[in-house]
Write a protein that holds these residues in place. Structure first.
Motif, PDB file in Angstrom:
ATOM      1  N   TRP A   1     -39.022  26.504 -10.291  1.00 42.43           N
ATOM      2  CA  TRP A   1     -38.068  25.672  -9.546  1.00 42.43           C
ATOM      3  C   TRP A   1     -38.001  24.251 -10.102  1.00 42.43           C
ATOM      4  CZ3 TRP A   1     -34.339  27.937  -7.476  1.00 42.43           C
ATOM      5  CH2 TRP A   1     -34.493  29.172  -6.874  1.00 42.43           C
ATOM      6  N   CYS A   2     -39.103  23.750 -10.603  1.00 42.68           N
ATOM      7  CA  CYS A   2     -39.048  22.436 -11.262  1.00 42.68           C
ATOM      8  C   CYS A   2     -38.171  22.501 -12.508  1.00 42.68           C
ATOM      9  CB  CYS A   2     -40.445  21.955 -11.630  1.00 42.68           C
ATOM     10  SG  CYS A   2     -41.398  21.372 -10.226  1.00 42.68           S
ATOM     11  N   GLN A   3     -38.323  23.568 -13.289  1.00 45.25           N
ATOM     12  CA  GLN A   3     -37.477  23.736 -14.462  1.00 45.25           C
ATOM     13  C   GLN A   3     -36.005  23.861 -14.060  1.00 45.25           C
ATOM     14  OE1 GLN A   3     -39.170  27.188 -16.358  1.00 45.25           O
ATOM     15  NE2 GLN A   3     -40.661  25.971 -17.521  1.00 45.25           N
ATOM     16  N   TYR A   4     -35.740  24.591 -12.987  1.00 46.95           N
ATOM     17  CA  TYR A   4     -34.368  24.737 -12.516  1.00 46.95           C
ATOM     18  C   TYR A   4     -33.767  23.380 -12.185  1.00 46.95           C
ATOM     19  CZ  TYR A   4     -30.339  25.863  -9.676  1.00 46.95           C
ATOM     20  OH  TYR A   4     -29.069  25.919  -9.169  1.00 46.95           O
TER      21      TYR A   4
ATOM     22  N   VAL B   1     -25.825  30.902 -11.130  1.00 47.65           N
ATOM     23  CA  VAL B   1     -26.482  32.110 -10.611  1.00 47.65           C
ATOM     24  C   VAL B   1     -27.421  32.682 -11.675  1.00 47.65           C
ATOM     25  CG1 VAL B   1     -26.084  34.476  -9.817  1.00 47.65           C
ATOM     26  CG2 VAL B   1     -24.665  32.611  -8.943  1.00 47.65           C
ATOM     27  N   TYR B   2     -26.999  32.695 -12.938  1.00 44.84           N
ATOM     28  CA  TYR B   2     -27.853  33.176 -14.035  1.00 44.84           C
ATOM     29  C   TYR B   2     -29.165  32.393 -14.092  1.00 44.84           C
ATOM     30  CZ  TYR B   2     -29.622  33.448 -18.810  1.00 44.84           C
ATOM     31  OH  TYR B   2     -30.437  33.573 -19.911  1.00 44.84           O
ATOM     32  N   LEU B   3     -29.096  31.099 -13.833  1.00 40.88           N
ATOM     33  CA  LEU B   3     -30.303  30.278 -13.929  1.00 40.88           C
ATOM     34  C   LEU B   3     -31.355  30.645 -12.893  1.00 40.88           C
ATOM     35  CD1 LEU B   3     -28.852  26.730 -14.714  1.00 40.88           C
ATOM     36  CD2 LEU B   3     -30.090  28.267 -16.259  1.00 40.88           C
ATOM     37  N   TRP B   4     -30.953  30.946 -11.659  1.00 40.84           N
ATOM     38  CA  TRP B   4     -31.956  31.186 -10.623  1.00 40.84           C
ATOM     39  C   TRP B   4     -32.135  32.640 -10.238  1.00 40.84           C
ATOM     40  CZ3 TRP B   4     -29.967  33.732  -6.563  1.00 40.84           C
ATOM     41  CH2 TRP B   4     -28.660  33.486  -6.157  1.00 40.84           C
TER      42      TRP B   4
END
Length: 182
Positions: free
Chosen positions: A40-43, A76-79
């Motif tokens: 989540w930090c990377q996101y 959406v692809y990211l998470w």
């Protein structure tokens, strides 16, 4: 227009609200996994970079057909748990780029901070000088008004000594006693 509005709603819901809620749940768990926090930090780091890039480059890319839909799909692809796109994009694109340019970015940030502090310092100095000048102007104005008020009160409060003389002046040329004629 309606399509743009719907895309914005999807971006807010799927790009910000849902990931923020998932991040909140991860942080509030009793046993937080470091990998989940890292994900989540990377996101959010990627989101910050995407927002900056989009804000500066949107003029050049927003004209593409289905830009809004592609943006929603990328978020959406990211998470999305099955794709874990955040890890891939972070590890293959962002980390190497930032590793190469970290010292340069730090130097630029320090320069910008110094410029901002210089600007604030100069602005505060100018403000203080201008404020001091206006304060003294205000005091001068008040002093002048006070003098005018005092002079007006003195004229009103003076009583004529002799009611037969105009304005209470005894040595008015019209009211002087005439010398005796012989």
């Amino acid at each position: 227009m309606l399509g743009d509005f719907i895309n914005r709603i999807f971006v807010l819901a799927l790009g910000y609200a849902y990931p923020a809620f998932e991040c909140f749940k991860t942080v509030e768990k009793n046993k937080v996994g470091i990998e989940e926090l890292r994900f989540w930090c990377q996101y959010w780091i990627l989101m910050a970079f995407l927002i900056v890039f989009e804000w500066t480059g949107e003029v050049f890319i927003s004209w593409l057909p289905m830009y809004g839909e592609m943006k929603v799909g990328m978020l959406v692809y990211l998470w999305y748990p099955k794709t874990k796109g955040t890890g891939y994009v972070y590890d293959t694109l962002l980390r190497p780029f930032m590793a190469r340019h970290e010292t340069e970015v730090d130097r630029k940030i320090q320069e910008i901070k110094a410029r901002i502090w210089d600007f604030i310092f100069k602005y505060c100095q100018r403000f203080a000088v201008m404020g001091q000048g206006k304060f003294f102007e205000m005091l001068q104005y008040m002093a002048n008004q006070s003098l005018k008020f005092k002079q007006a009160n003195q004229v009103v409060l003076q009583k004529p000594d002799d009611p037969s003389t105009p304005n209470g002046h005894r040595d008015s040329p019209r009211m002087r006693p005439r010398p005796a004629q012989t």
